[in-house]
Write a protein that holds these residues in place. Structure first.
Motif, PDB file in Angstrom:
ATOM      1  N   GLY A 295      37.199  24.264  39.120  1.00 54.57           N
ATOM      2  CA  GLY A 295      37.999  24.368  40.338  1.00 54.57           C
ATOM      3  C   GLY A 295      37.536  25.500  41.236  1.00 54.57           C
ATOM      4  O   GLY A 295      38.319  26.042  42.016  1.00 54.57           O
ATOM      5  N   LEU A 296      36.254  25.860  41.126  1.00 54.73           N
ATOM      6  CA  LEU A 296      35.694  26.978  41.896  1.00 54.73           C
ATOM      7  C   LEU A 296      34.710  26.480  42.949  1.00 54.73           C
ATOM      8  O   LEU A 296      34.018  25.490  42.732  1.00 54.73           O
ATOM      9  CB  LEU A 296      34.921  27.926  40.970  1.00 54.73           C
ATOM     10  N   SER A 297      34.630  27.207  44.040  1.00 53.50           N
ATOM     11  CA  SER A 297      33.542  26.989  44.992  1.00 53.50           C
ATOM     12  C   SER A 297      32.336  27.773  44.487  1.00 53.50           C
ATOM     13  O   SER A 297      32.465  28.662  43.625  1.00 53.50           O
ATOM     14  CB  SER A 297      33.935  27.472  46.384  1.00 53.50           C
TER      15      SER A 297
ATOM     16  N   GLN B 129      37.702  34.558  49.725  1.00 56.27           N
ATOM     17  CA  GLN B 129      37.314  34.089  48.388  1.00 56.27           C
ATOM     18  C   GLN B 129      38.014  34.891  47.297  1.00 56.27           C
ATOM     19  O   GLN B 129      38.513  34.325  46.313  1.00 56.27           O
ATOM     20  CB  GLN B 129      35.789  34.159  48.210  1.00 56.27           C
ATOM     21  N   VAL B 130      38.065  36.202  47.464  1.00 60.77           N
ATOM     22  CA  VAL B 130      38.727  37.045  46.466  1.00 60.77           C
ATOM     23  C   VAL B 130      40.226  36.751  46.424  1.00 60.77           C
ATOM     24  O   VAL B 130      40.831  36.721  45.347  1.00 60.77           O
ATOM     25  CB  VAL B 130      38.432  38.540  46.709  1.00 60.77           C
ATOM     26  N   THR B 131      40.833  36.485  47.566  1.00 62.35           N
ATOM     27  CA  THR B 131      42.257  36.120  47.596  1.00 62.35           C
ATOM     28  C   THR B 131      42.494  34.849  46.787  1.00 62.35           C
ATOM     29  O   THR B 131      43.455  34.768  46.010  1.00 62.35           O
ATOM     30  CB  THR B 131      42.744  35.930  49.052  1.00 62.35           C
ATOM     31  N   GLN B 132      41.622  33.858  46.957  1.00 59.73           N
ATOM     32  CA  GLN B 132      41.763  32.609  46.192  1.00 59.73           C
ATOM     33  C   GLN B 132      41.586  32.867  44.691  1.00 59.73           C
ATOM     34  O   GLN B 132      42.324  32.329  43.863  1.00 59.73           O
ATOM     35  CB  GLN B 132      40.746  31.558  46.673  1.00 59.73           C
ATOM     36  N   LEU B 133      40.620  33.693  44.338  1.00 53.67           N
ATOM     37  CA  LEU B 133      40.395  34.033  42.929  1.00 53.67           C
ATOM     38  C   LEU B 133      41.563  34.834  42.361  1.00 53.67           C
ATOM     39  O   LEU B 133      41.931  34.656  41.195  1.00 53.67           O
ATOM     40  CB  LEU B 133      39.090  34.817  42.778  1.00 53.67           C
ATOM     41  N   GLU B 134      42.138  35.676  43.189  1.00 55.99           N
ATOM     42  CA  GLU B 134      43.293  36.466  42.763  1.00 55.99           C
ATOM     43  C   GLU B 134      44.491  35.549  42.510  1.00 55.99           C
ATOM     44  O   GLU B 134      45.191  35.700  41.502  1.00 55.99           O
ATOM     45  CB  GLU B 134      43.611  37.504  43.840  1.00 55.99           C
TER      46      GLU B 134
ATOM     47  N   ALA C  91      44.399  32.565  41.542  1.00 57.64           N
ATOM     48  CA  ALA C  91      44.117  31.826  40.308  1.00 57.64           C
ATOM     49  C   ALA C  91      44.147  32.729  39.077  1.00 57.64           C
ATOM     50  O   ALA C  91      43.987  32.244  37.947  1.00 57.64           O
ATOM     51  CB  ALA C  91      42.751  31.150  40.421  1.00 57.64           C
ATOM     52  N   GLY C  92      44.331  34.037  39.273  1.00 58.40           N
ATOM     53  CA  GLY C  92      44.396  34.977  38.151  1.00 58.40           C
ATOM     54  C   GLY C  92      43.039  35.350  37.583  1.00 58.40           C
ATOM     55  O   GLY C  92      42.963  35.882  36.474  1.00 58.40           O
ATOM     56  N   LEU C  93      41.966  35.103  38.333  1.00 52.40           N
ATOM     57  CA  LEU C  93      40.621  35.374  37.838  1.00 52.40           C
ATOM     58  C   LEU C  93      40.099  36.760  38.235  1.00 52.40           C
ATOM     59  O   LEU C  93      39.190  37.295  37.601  1.00 52.40           O
ATOM     60  CB  LEU C  93      39.647  34.309  38.352  1.00 52.40           C
ATOM     61  N   VAL C  94      40.694  37.315  39.290  1.00 55.37           N
ATOM     62  CA  VAL C  94      40.302  38.613  39.829  1.00 55.37           C
ATOM     63  C   VAL C  94      41.568  39.342  40.233  1.00 55.37           C
ATOM     64  O   VAL C  94      42.564  38.710  40.593  1.00 55.37           O
ATOM     65  CB  VAL C  94      39.382  38.420  41.070  1.00 55.37           C
ATOM     66  N   GLN C  95      41.532  40.650  40.163  1.00 55.96           N
ATOM     67  CA  GLN C  95      42.623  41.438  40.737  1.00 55.96           C
ATOM     68  C   GLN C  95      42.021  42.506  41.636  1.00 55.96           C
ATOM     69  O   GLN C  95      40.892  42.930  41.429  1.00 55.96           O
ATOM     70  CB  GLN C  95      43.504  42.060  39.669  1.00 55.96           C
ATOM     71  N   ARG C  96      42.776  42.876  42.644  1.00 57.03           N
ATOM     72  CA  ARG C  96      42.349  43.953  43.538  1.00 57.03           C
ATOM     73  C   ARG C  96      43.154  45.188  43.199  1.00 57.03           C
ATOM     74  O   ARG C  96      44.368  45.113  43.022  1.00 57.03           O
ATOM     75  CB  ARG C  96      42.580  43.564  44.997  1.00 57.03           C
ATOM     76  N   VAL C  97      42.445  46.302  43.119  1.00 61.25           N
ATOM     77  CA  VAL C  97      43.090  47.584  42.838  1.00 61.25           C
ATOM     78  C   VAL C  97      42.511  48.630  43.779  1.00 61.25           C
ATOM     79  O   VAL C  97      41.425  48.461  44.322  1.00 61.25           O
ATOM     80  CB  VAL C  97      42.887  48.012  41.356  1.00 61.25           C
ATOM     81  N   SER C  98      43.264  49.726  43.941  1.00 60.19           N
ATOM     82  CA  SER C  98      42.762  50.834  44.758  1.00 60.19           C
ATOM     83  C   SER C  98      41.580  51.471  44.055  1.00 60.19           C
ATOM     84  O   SER C  98      41.558  51.596  42.827  1.00 60.19           O
ATOM     85  CB  SER C  98      43.855  51.879  44.972  1.00 60.19           C
ATOM     86  N   SER C  99      40.637  51.897  44.846  1.00 64.10           N
ATOM     87  CA  SER C  99      39.463  52.564  44.312  1.00 64.10           C
ATOM     88  C   SER C  99      39.853  53.945  43.811  1.00 64.10           C
ATOM     89  O   SER C  99      40.519  54.695  44.526  1.00 64.10           O
ATOM     90  CB  SER C  99      38.407  52.676  45.414  1.00 64.10           C
ATOM     91  N   PRO C 100      39.471  54.300  42.585  1.00 62.47           N
ATOM     92  CA  PRO C 100      39.796  55.632  42.071  1.00 62.47           C
ATOM     93  C   PRO C 100      39.252  56.722  42.992  1.00 62.47           C
ATOM     94  O   PRO C 100      38.081  56.705  43.362  1.00 62.47           O
ATOM     95  CB  PRO C 100      39.096  55.668  40.710  1.00 62.47           C
TER      96      PRO C 100
END
Length: 153
Positions: free
Chosen positions: A38-40, A77-82, A84-93
């Motif tokens: 289900g990925l591009s 693309q990252v929003t779509q992956l997020e 789907a639970g495949l990627v998460q976005r976090v603040s940069s340390p």
């Protein structure tokens, strides 16, 4: 004004062949990834880039450079992956304004499940049709093109 440098018959045949081969490869790879996960293709590339990065994470700006896409295209693309639970976005340390994309355990699993069939398709469509000598020449030509085209990025 200089005269246009028209392509001769051999050059035109190579150009048209490249376009046709690229289109066929792109469609087949896109379909395989869609059917299997289900990925591009763009989403798969994001996952593979993250999987090879230290800690499975990259700043969004670095990821955009690897992905050869615009920041807005990568964000989509990252929003779509997020979702789907495949990627998460976090603040940069150490940088509250920076955002890091991080591969999740589910993303790792999907990549592991998808990669073997993807590699087999790439081998079948891209590599198996060329002799070792043809592939060596092709690989050398692609290296030269990438080097030349890098100035346009």
């Amino acid at each position: 004004m200089a005269e246009p440098r028209w392509l001769d018959a051999r050059e035109l045949e190579a150009w048209e062949g490249f376009l046709e081969a690229s289109a066929i490869l792109g469609r087949r790879v896109e379909q395989q990834l869609k059917d299997d996960a289900g990925l591009s293709h763009s989403q798969y590339e994001v996952l593979t880039r993250l999987s090879t990065a230290p800690g499975g994470e990259l700043r969004m700006t670095e990821l955009a450079g690897f992905a050869k896409t615009s920041k807005s295209g990568l964000t989509y693309q990252v929003t779509q992956l997020e979702k789907a639970g495949l990627v998460q976005r976090v603040s940069s340390p150490g940088d509250d304004r920076g955002v890091v994309a991080k591969l999740t355990a589910k993303g790792v699993r999907v990549l592991r499940e998808t990669a073997p069939a993807h590699a087999e398709l790439v081998r079948e469509l891209f590599l198996d049709g060329l002799s070792p000598k043809q592939f060596a020449g092709f690989a050398e030509g692609i290296r030269a093109l990438r080097g030349r085209l890098s100035e346009y990025e």
